[in-house]
Design an enzyme around this catalytic site. Structure first.
Site, PDB file in Angstrom:
ATOM      1  N   PRO A  57     -11.294  33.597  44.385  1.00 66.03           N
ATOM      2  CG  PRO A  57      -9.083  32.859  44.591  1.00 66.03           C
ATOM      3  CD  PRO A  57     -10.428  32.445  44.075  1.00 66.03           C
ATOM      4  CB  ALA A  59      -6.683  41.088  45.507  1.00 64.29           C
ATOM      5  CB  CYS A 141      -2.278  36.848  40.819  1.00 63.84           C
ATOM      6  SG  CYS A 141      -2.442  38.647  40.957  1.00 63.84           S
ATOM      7  CG  ASN A 241     -11.901  31.340  37.084  1.00 60.13           C
ATOM      8  OD1 ASN A 241     -10.824  31.926  37.182  1.00 60.13           O
ATOM      9  ND2 ASN A 241     -13.036  31.937  37.378  1.00 60.13           N
ATOM     10  N   GLY A 265     -16.119  34.671  39.248  1.00 59.21           N
ATOM     11  CA  GLY A 265     -15.330  35.765  39.781  1.00 59.21           C
ATOM     12  C   GLY A 265     -16.034  37.096  39.629  1.00 59.21           C
ATOM     13  NE  ARG A 266     -13.083  39.693  35.434  1.00 56.38           N
ATOM     14  CZ  ARG A 266     -12.835  39.931  34.141  1.00 56.38           C
ATOM     15  NH1 ARG A 266     -12.648  41.166  33.716  1.00 56.38           N
ATOM     16  NH2 ARG A 266     -12.791  38.927  33.278  1.00 56.38           N
TER      17      ARG A 266
END
Length: 364
Positions: A57, A59, A141, A241, A265-266
């Site tokens: 996830p 944002a 986060c 991760n 992710g990125r």
């Protein structure tokens, strides 16, 4: 009831041991895998995932169009953008988009963030009523605006509150509840193993661990020793991760940590096909060729079109800009095109510009 079965996990230890044994076999026979590792499934409550690849996830990134694209590209689990646990804020335009899961394939996973156990439990219930099938708790986060509200990775400084939140959410819903977190608040206070044990004892169905502390943010390199240590402490499924940006790196991390899956992710920004490349490599030991330019064009254009349709022209055009920048970051003429593209205010003109960019590149 699903939540009670999570606390017992009678088969989780066997699955974990088998997964580790298969990873060891990979080291000795990397050129020919006579089994499909997907049969040692990642199981989240009633959901069996047919891949070891998940989308993190993010944002402002993992909205519904991107989640649906990454699912097609090979992600078995895609998690929504973080949603605040305060329902009074759900009427905002941003939250309405984040809570939209129309047409998404199962399982639909929603991430919630907050620091109050009762409010988190309520948010979990409301998301379940809205169609969520997995509730993911954000304790990773590192953003200041989240940590300043005693949420996200700030919670790692209060293990008692962590336990309260986990238990409250698990007891609130008849859905699998998962947790995404970091190795600790800072290097001196790493507490990933204790948090992992709390998670398992609270009935958390799966844990995702990012190999950095909150103090690291996204600086430096992710470390995997903490993930490896956590694997020795818990039996529930574990996802690794952090800095996993190639098929080879994914395999190395799985082998070293003993984790059940990897979360990307990125590295998937502008490269959603990385997910299928990792999935293919983990199953076969062979690398897929890079996508043809024509396929990159198709993926990019369909992604931009989906953004226009989801957000409407005004917001869709604005949001498309960053995605196009990621897709074309490595292109020789990408920088100049991005500068031009970012000045376009009409959806149709954006699509025409993409057509022209790829047509010019093909002619060259």
């Amino acid at each position: 009831m699903y939540k009670n079965s999570f606390k017992l996990k009678p088969c989780a230890g066997i699955i974990s041991a088998l997964s580790k044994a298969l990873h060891q076999l990979h080291r000795y026979k990397p050129e020919r895998r006579w089994f499909d590792i997907r049969y040692v499934m990642l199981r989240i409550g009633p959901y069996n995932l047919d891949t070891q690849v998940a989308l993190a996830p993010m944002a402002g990134v993992t909205d519904r169009p991107f989640r649906q694209l990454c699912r097609k590209m090979g992600a078995g689990l895609v998690v929504s953008e973080m949603v605040t646990s305060d329902p009074s804020l759900w009427h905002t335009r941003k939250s309405s988009y984040r809570l939209n899961h129309d047409g998404e394939a199962e399982p639909r996973a929603v991430q919630i963030a907050g620091g109050d156990p009762e409010m988190m439990a309520t948010a979990a219930k409301l998301n379940a009523e809205n169609g969520a099938q997995i509730i993911d708790i954000n304790m990773g986060c590192p953003a200041k605006k989240v940590c300043n509200k005693a949420a996200g990775s700030a919670l790692l400084r209060d293990e008692g509150l962590v336990a309260e939140i986990l238990s409250a959410v698990v007891e609130a819903v008849e859905l699998p509840v998962t947790l995404k977190t970091r190795t600790g608040w800072c290097h001196e206070t790493r507490n990933a193993t204790r948090i992992a044990r709390l998670a398992q004892e609270s009935g958390i169905a799966m844990l995702t661990l990012h190999g950095r502390t909150r103090a690291d943010a996204y600086r430096g390199a992710a470390e995997y020793d903490s993930i490896r240590a956590v694997r020795q402490e818990i039996e529930i499924p574990l996802i690794a991760n952090g800095d996993i940006n190639s098929p080879e790196k994914a395999e190395q991390v799985l082998e070293y940590t003993g984790a059940d899956a990897v979360m990307i992710g990125r590295a998937a920004q502008g490269r959603p096909w990385l997910l299928r490349e990792i999935d293919h490599y983990l199953r076969t030991g062979k690398k897929l060729p890079a996508p043809e330019r024509s396929e990159v064009y198709d993926i990019l254009k369909q992604h931009v079109l989906a953004l226009h349709q989801f957000y409407g022209e005004l917001m869709g055009v604005r949001i498309a800009r960053k995605h196009v920048g990621w897709y074309l970051a490595a292109e020789p003429e990408g920088k100049a095109f991005r500068k031009f593209f970012n000045q376009i205010d009409e959806a149709q003109t954006q699509l025409q510009a993409i057509d022209q960019f790829f047509a010019n590149a093909h002619a060259a």
